[in-house]
Structure formats: C-alpha cells, structure tokens
Motif scaffolding. Structure first.
Motif, PDB file in Angstrom:
ATOM      1  N   ILE A   1      40.610  32.029  39.605  1.00 27.34           N
ATOM      2  CA  ILE A   1      40.379  30.638  39.964  1.00 27.34           C
ATOM      3  C   ILE A   1      39.689  30.564  41.314  1.00 27.34           C
ATOM      4  N   CYS A   2      38.758  29.632  41.454  1.00 26.67           N
ATOM      5  CA  CYS A   2      38.178  29.303  42.759  1.00 26.67           C
ATOM      6  C   CYS A   2      37.865  27.805  42.760  1.00 26.67           C
ATOM      7  N   HIS A   3      36.984  27.373  43.627  1.00 29.63           N
ATOM      8  CA  HIS A   3      36.660  25.948  43.729  1.00 29.63           C
ATOM      9  C   HIS A   3      35.902  25.460  42.496  1.00 29.63           C
ATOM     10  N   SER A   4      34.868  26.222  42.095  1.00 29.70           N
ATOM     11  CA  SER A   4      34.032  25.769  40.987  1.00 29.70           C
ATOM     12  C   SER A   4      33.813  26.819  39.892  1.00 29.70           C
ATOM     13  N   GLY A   5      34.195  28.060  40.144  1.00 30.80           N
ATOM     14  CA  GLY A   5      34.030  29.128  39.152  1.00 30.80           C
ATOM     15  C   GLY A   5      33.147  30.267  39.613  1.00 30.80           C
ATOM     16  N   SER A   6      32.342  30.061  40.637  1.00 34.91           N
ATOM     17  CA  SER A   6      31.385  31.075  41.092  1.00 34.91           C
ATOM     18  C   SER A   6      32.072  32.301  41.696  1.00 34.91           C
ATOM     19  N   ARG A   7      32.978  32.080  42.641  1.00 37.75           N
ATOM     20  CA  ARG A   7      33.670  33.217  43.260  1.00 37.75           C
ATOM     21  C   ARG A   7      34.604  33.905  42.278  1.00 37.75           C
ATOM     22  N   ALA A   8      35.194  33.144  41.364  1.00 36.64           N
ATOM     23  CA  ALA A   8      36.051  33.748  40.348  1.00 36.64           C
ATOM     24  C   ALA A   8      35.234  34.671  39.440  1.00 36.64           C
ATOM     25  N   ALA A   9      33.994  34.286  39.144  1.00 37.05           N
ATOM     26  CA  ALA A   9      33.120  35.147  38.336  1.00 37.05           C
ATOM     27  C   ALA A   9      32.808  36.441  39.090  1.00 37.05           C
ATOM     28  N   LYS A  10      32.654  36.363  40.418  1.00 37.44           N
ATOM     29  CA  LYS A  10      32.439  37.582  41.216  1.00 37.44           C
ATOM     30  C   LYS A  10      33.673  38.480  41.146  1.00 37.44           C
ATOM     31  N   ALA A  11      34.855  37.881  41.190  1.00 35.52           N
ATOM     32  CA  ALA A  11      36.090  38.661  41.078  1.00 35.52           C
ATOM     33  C   ALA A  11      36.162  39.329  39.708  1.00 35.52           C
ATOM     34  N   GLN A  12      35.727  38.604  38.681  1.00 34.69           N
ATOM     35  CA  GLN A  12      35.724  39.176  37.337  1.00 34.69           C
ATOM     36  C   GLN A  12      34.777  40.377  37.264  1.00 34.69           C
ATOM     37  N   ARG A  13      33.602  40.267  37.900  1.00 37.33           N
ATOM     38  CA  ARG A  13      32.664  41.397  37.925  1.00 37.33           C
ATOM     39  C   ARG A  13      33.267  42.590  38.669  1.00 37.33           C
ATOM     40  N   ALA A  14      34.060  42.324  39.709  1.00 37.80           N
ATOM     41  CA  ALA A  14      34.722  43.413  40.431  1.00 37.80           C
ATOM     42  C   ALA A  14      35.704  44.138  39.508  1.00 37.80           C
ATOM     43  N   LEU A  15      36.400  43.392  38.675  1.00 39.51           N
ATOM     44  CA  LEU A  15      37.293  44.016  37.694  1.00 39.51           C
ATOM     45  C   LEU A  15      36.503  44.882  36.722  1.00 39.51           C
ATOM     46  N   GLN A  16      35.394  44.354  36.228  1.00 34.52           N
ATOM     47  CA  GLN A  16      34.556  45.103  35.295  1.00 34.52           C
ATOM     48  C   GLN A  16      34.017  46.369  35.946  1.00 34.52           C
ATOM     49  N   ASP A  17      33.554  46.242  37.192  1.00 29.96           N
ATOM     50  CA  ASP A  17      33.006  47.403  37.905  1.00 29.96           C
ATOM     51  C   ASP A  17      34.059  48.472  38.140  1.00 29.96           C
ATOM     52  N   ALA A  18      35.317  48.062  38.275  1.00 28.55           N
ATOM     53  CA  ALA A  18      36.412  49.007  38.476  1.00 28.55           C
ATOM     54  C   ALA A  18      36.902  49.584  37.147  1.00 28.55           C
ATOM     55  N   GLY A  19      36.288  49.139  36.037  1.00 29.81           N
ATOM     56  CA  GLY A  19      36.662  49.639  34.723  1.00 29.81           C
ATOM     57  C   GLY A  19      37.978  49.090  34.219  1.00 29.81           C
ATOM     58  N   LEU A  20      38.407  47.974  34.768  1.00 28.27           N
ATOM     59  CA  LEU A  20      39.673  47.370  34.371  1.00 28.27           C
ATOM     60  C   LEU A  20      39.443  46.281  33.344  1.00 28.27           C
ATOM     61  N   GLU A  21      40.522  45.938  32.626  1.00 28.72           N
ATOM     62  CA  GLU A  21      40.436  44.810  31.701  1.00 28.72           C
ATOM     63  C   GLU A  21      40.005  43.604  32.526  1.00 28.72           C
ATOM     64  N   HIS A  22      38.885  43.022  32.133  1.00 26.45           N
ATOM     65  CA  HIS A  22      38.383  41.917  32.951  1.00 26.45           C
ATOM     66  C   HIS A  22      39.198  40.655  32.708  1.00 26.45           C
ATOM     67  N   GLY A  23      39.346  39.913  33.772  1.00 27.02           N
ATOM     68  CA  GLY A  23      40.098  38.674  33.699  1.00 27.02           C
ATOM     69  C   GLY A  23      39.257  37.545  33.152  1.00 27.02           C
ATOM     70  N   THR A  24      39.889  36.439  32.994  1.00 31.41           N
ATOM     71  CA  THR A  24      39.232  35.230  32.524  1.00 31.41           C
ATOM     72  C   THR A  24      39.020  34.313  33.718  1.00 31.41           C
ATOM     73  N   VAL A  25      37.907  33.599  33.721  1.00 27.49           N
ATOM     74  CA  VAL A  25      37.556  32.689  34.806  1.00 27.49           C
ATOM     75  C   VAL A  25      37.845  31.259  34.365  1.00 27.49           C
ATOM     76  N   LEU A  26      38.504  30.500  35.250  1.00 29.53           N
ATOM     77  CA  LEU A  26      38.712  29.079  34.971  1.00 29.53           C
ATOM     78  C   LEU A  26      37.383  28.370  35.159  1.00 29.53           C
ATOM     79  N   SER A  27      36.799  27.926  34.064  1.00 21.98           N
ATOM     80  CA  SER A  27      35.510  27.242  34.094  1.00 21.98           C
ATOM     81  C   SER A  27      35.613  25.952  34.907  1.00 21.98           C
ATOM     82  N   GLY A  28      34.784  25.838  35.932  1.00 21.67           N
ATOM     83  CA  GLY A  28      34.808  24.654  36.776  1.00 21.67           C
ATOM     84  C   GLY A  28      35.841  24.708  37.882  1.00 21.67           C
ATOM     85  N   GLY A  29      36.677  25.736  37.889  1.00 24.13           N
ATOM     86  CA  GLY A  29      37.645  25.951  38.954  1.00 24.13           C
ATOM     87  C   GLY A  29      38.679  24.854  39.108  1.00 24.13           C
TER      88      GLY A  29
END
Length: 179
Positions: free
Chosen positions: A69-97
């Motif tokens: 979760i973030c304000h609008s979804g942008s930073r949460a998407a970056k966090a999701q990419r960090a999960l993917q880059d670490a090879g972890l099960e990627h999380g879900t982003v709250l659309s619109g934050g």
C-alpha cells in the motif's frame, strides 16, 4: 521482461479487511509521517527504502500474503518489483492506494495531518524553479541554473522512476513521527 503488477481494488480490500479470516499482511510503504497522517487499520509501516533494502527480512516478520500500500499505488509497485527482483513471491498492490480505499468508503485511522510526498515534491520543485528565475532577474543571470538543475532532476526522476528529492523530503523532521 518483468512480471505484470498484481493489483487488488479498494472494494475487494474492504471486503477482506472486514473478514476475520483474511490471510493478508498489509504493508504500507509510505514514509512514517504519511502513515501517521492516514493509514488502513491493521497495516504495518515499512518505508519503501527500508523495504527495498531487504524485502525477504521484512516478509519473514509478517504473517500472511503481502498487500502493498502507498498513497496512489506507484511506490507499492516499486516494492512489488523489489520482491520480484529478490526472487520472492510477489505481493499484490492496492490499486489507487490509500486514496482509492478512502474514496471507496474504507475505514482509515487518522493522525497529524501532513501533505502527501508527491505534493511536497511539487511545492519544493516549483518553489526552487521560481526562485531560480527571480534570482536570475534580480541577483545574477547565473541563478537560472538553479531552475535548469531542478528541471533536469525532474527529467532524471521520470526516466529512472525514482526521485532523490522525495528521498530527501522523506527525511525532513515534519515527515517523521514522534515515536
């Protein structure tokens, strides 16, 4: 090619938050000040910089599937990419934050009111551009370089999808909590 962003809309989250059996770990990646201003009850604040430094360590401390979760979804998407880059099960982003969650009628906890980070960045960048232009007219033409530097920084931020100014603003005292 990167994995597409997995999202959840605010209405779906409202239903899950109201359900006692929800297996979600709500992770809010905004700054502590933004989190204190308004957040979804039950969410855990892990600022994006901390989250991206070691997402595996963060997730090991939290039960359930990560909903970012973030304000609008942008930073949460970056966090999701960090999960993917670490090879972890990627999380879900709250659309619109949090903004979309509030608009959908979701319950939020409120604290000391602060401006959102993107709004702070726009005020700072705009003020510096105006200061550079006024300085170029009143003090020295070289002051226009301040406006050029801010403009260049904004272009860099857009191209790299990161914003050093927001990182600096996030460390300012008004964006910290009293804890």
């Amino acid at each position: 090619m990167s994995t597409p962003v997995m999202t959840m809309d605010a209405e779906a989250l409202k239903c899950l938050v109201d359900s006692p059996n929800a297996d979600l770990a709500l992770i809010d990646v905004r700054t502590p000040g933004e989190f204190e201003t308004v957040h979804i009850p039950g969410s855990c604040n892990v600022p994006l910089d901390d989250f991206t430094a070691n997402p595996a360590e963060v997730l090991a401390k939290l039960p359930g599937k990560p909903l970012l979760i973030c304000h609008s979804g942008s930073r949460a998407a970056k966090a999701q990419r960090a999960l993917q880059d670490a090879g972890l099960e990627h999380g879900t982003v709250l659309s619109g934050g949090v903004t979309a969650y509030q608009a959908a009628g979701g319950t939020v906890a409120r604290g000391i009111q602060r401006w959102a980070m993107d709004r702070q960045m726009r005020l700072t960048a705009g003020s510096l551009v105006v200061a550079g232009l006024i300085g170029a007219k009143v003090i020295s033409p070289k002051a226009a370089w301040l406006s050029a530097a801010i403009g260049g920084g904004l272009v860099f931020s857009a191209v790299r999808d990161s914003c050093p100014m927001i990182s600096v603003l996030g460390k300012m005292p008004w964006n910290k909590t009293g804890k």
